[in-house]
Design a protein around this motif. Sequence first.
Motif, PDB file in Angstrom:
ATOM      1  N   THR A 283       0.589  -1.377  -0.373  1.00 15.15           N
ATOM      2  CA  THR A 283       0.383  -0.219  -0.212  1.00 15.15           C
ATOM      3  C   THR A 283       1.062   1.560   0.093  1.00 15.15           C
ATOM      4  O   THR A 283       0.441   2.676   0.379  1.00 15.15           O
ATOM      5  CB  THR A 283      -0.732   0.265   1.290  1.00 15.15           C
TER       6      THR A 283
ATOM      7  N   HIS B  99      -7.952   6.379   7.040  1.00 12.93           N
ATOM      8  CA  HIS B  99      -7.084   5.487   5.873  1.00 12.93           C
ATOM      9  C   HIS B  99      -8.184   4.809   4.506  1.00 12.93           C
ATOM     10  O   HIS B  99      -9.154   4.316   4.956  1.00 12.93           O
ATOM     11  CB  HIS B  99      -6.774   5.117   5.729  1.00 12.93           C
TER      12      HIS B  99
ATOM     13  N   ASP C 250      -6.365   3.688   2.125  1.00 12.17           N
ATOM     14  CA  ASP C 250      -6.446   3.228   1.028  1.00 12.17           C
ATOM     15  C   ASP C 250      -5.328   1.394   1.765  1.00 12.17           C
ATOM     16  O   ASP C 250      -5.154   0.785   1.308  1.00 12.17           O
ATOM     17  CB  ASP C 250      -4.937   3.545  -0.156  1.00 12.17           C
ATOM     18  N   HIS C 251      -5.568   1.517   3.126  1.00 10.99           N
ATOM     19  CA  HIS C 251      -5.324   0.395   3.723  1.00 10.99           C
ATOM     20  C   HIS C 251      -6.478   0.445   5.313  1.00 10.99           C
ATOM     21  O   HIS C 251      -6.704   1.810   5.470  1.00 10.99           O
ATOM     22  CB  HIS C 251      -4.038   0.479   4.439  1.00 10.99           C
ATOM     23  N   LEU C 252      -6.547  -1.003   5.275  1.00  7.01           N
ATOM     24  CA  LEU C 252      -7.296  -1.223   6.492  1.00  7.01           C
ATOM     25  C   LEU C 252      -6.431  -1.303   7.899  1.00  7.01           C
ATOM     26  O   LEU C 252      -5.206  -0.483   7.921  1.00  7.01           O
ATOM     27  CB  LEU C 252      -7.501  -3.218   6.281  1.00  7.01           C
ATOM     28  N   SER C 253      -7.199   0.029   9.238  1.00  9.72           N
ATOM     29  CA  SER C 253      -6.037   0.006  10.197  1.00  9.72           C
ATOM     30  C   SER C 253      -6.387  -1.505  10.785  1.00  9.72           C
ATOM     31  O   SER C 253      -7.092  -2.243  11.336  1.00  9.72           O
ATOM     32  CB  SER C 253      -6.784   1.165  10.874  1.00  9.72           C
TER      33      SER C 253
ATOM     34  N   LEU D 240      -8.228  -0.271  -2.513  1.00  6.97           N
ATOM     35  CA  LEU D 240      -8.945  -0.714  -1.405  1.00  6.97           C
ATOM     36  C   LEU D 240      -9.878   0.644  -0.928  1.00  6.97           C
ATOM     37  O   LEU D 240     -10.086   0.378   0.776  1.00  6.97           O
ATOM     38  CB  LEU D 240      -7.784  -1.151  -0.696  1.00  6.97           C
TER      39      LEU D 240
ATOM     40  N   SER E  87     -11.389  -0.322   2.732  1.00  5.42           N
ATOM     41  CA  SER E  87     -10.915   0.337   4.022  1.00  5.42           C
ATOM     42  C   SER E  87     -11.820   1.468   4.692  1.00  5.42           C
ATOM     43  O   SER E  87     -11.367   1.479   6.230  1.00  5.42           O
ATOM     44  CB  SER E  87      -9.626   1.112   3.475  1.00  5.42           C
TER      45      SER E  87
ATOM     46  N   ASN F 287     -11.938   1.101   8.724  1.00  4.65           N
ATOM     47  CA  ASN F 287     -11.700   2.341   9.379  1.00  4.65           C
ATOM     48  C   ASN F 287     -12.724   3.029  10.076  1.00  4.65           C
ATOM     49  O   ASN F 287     -12.159   4.035  11.198  1.00  4.65           O
ATOM     50  CB  ASN F 287     -10.663   3.078   9.008  1.00  4.65           C
TER      51      ASN F 287
END
Length: 292
Positions: A21, A80, A82-85, A260, A264, A268
């Motif tokens: 990512t 976010h 662009d990515h999962l936390s 994502l 995401s 998130n």
Amino acid sequence: MQRIRHSEGRPQVTGFFDTATSSVQYVVTDPDTRRCAIIDPVLDFDAASGATSTASADELLGYVKEHGLEVEWVLDTHPHADHLSAAQYLKQQTGAPTAIGQKITEVQALWKDIYHWPELACDGSQWDRLWAEGDRFSIGSLEVEVLFSPGHTLASVTYRVGDAAFVHDTLFQPDFGTARADFPGGDAQALWQSIQDLLALPEDTRIFTGHDYRPGGREPRWESTVAEQRRDNIHLQGQHEAGYIAMRNGRDQDLPMPALMLPSLQVNILGGRLPKAESNGRRYLKIPLNAF
């Protein structure tokens, strides 16, 4: 914007680059007390298979254990796209409280409508603490100041820890420029003002970015200084507010949405929680069709 006095101290900062990512996760440590905070942790997700993994977060935990650290906070700079936390996973593993900026409630309200999610609580209760502009807290003996930095998202904050500032997706490395502002709730004018606030910090302030997209295929970087950003950032050289806003809006029109984003945000805005399991024991993500 008026600032409180410059916090004393120099944290030890270790960055972990996530190639999938282009994200940077941080462990920020007070050398005197060995207490630390984790900033913007990644929960790995493979969109093709739907598989999740805690490999990236476990690497952070391995570092914490190896260096005998105590995690005091798990912090996200913004929701976010662009990515999962991995905030909730790390809370489960360490017992440390989670936190994000208080404007997350406005982001939740936006996405509640997009996902048609009537049961979503838009009160930020998914985190242990919601920060307001100017809030202060500690990592060991280091004082942290919370700066409100909207533009990329409604809820973006910067964490200023001693001589370091974690600026999420407001500034990138000088050779890549600045963040996009076209997500729901984003605003190029607000982003310009947030950038000016960051550039007004002392010139030796260390700037730590949330991503690095490695222009020209160079090695990942995530640290610069305010002086370097003022002098070298390719989106800011000779720029004024109106010109920057026009440039930013024009560039954003041609950028694809992050691959994502829809998975995401669904996780998130719950503070890094996966959807609840259904009656068959499986969890499902909901994708709104033709929403963008």
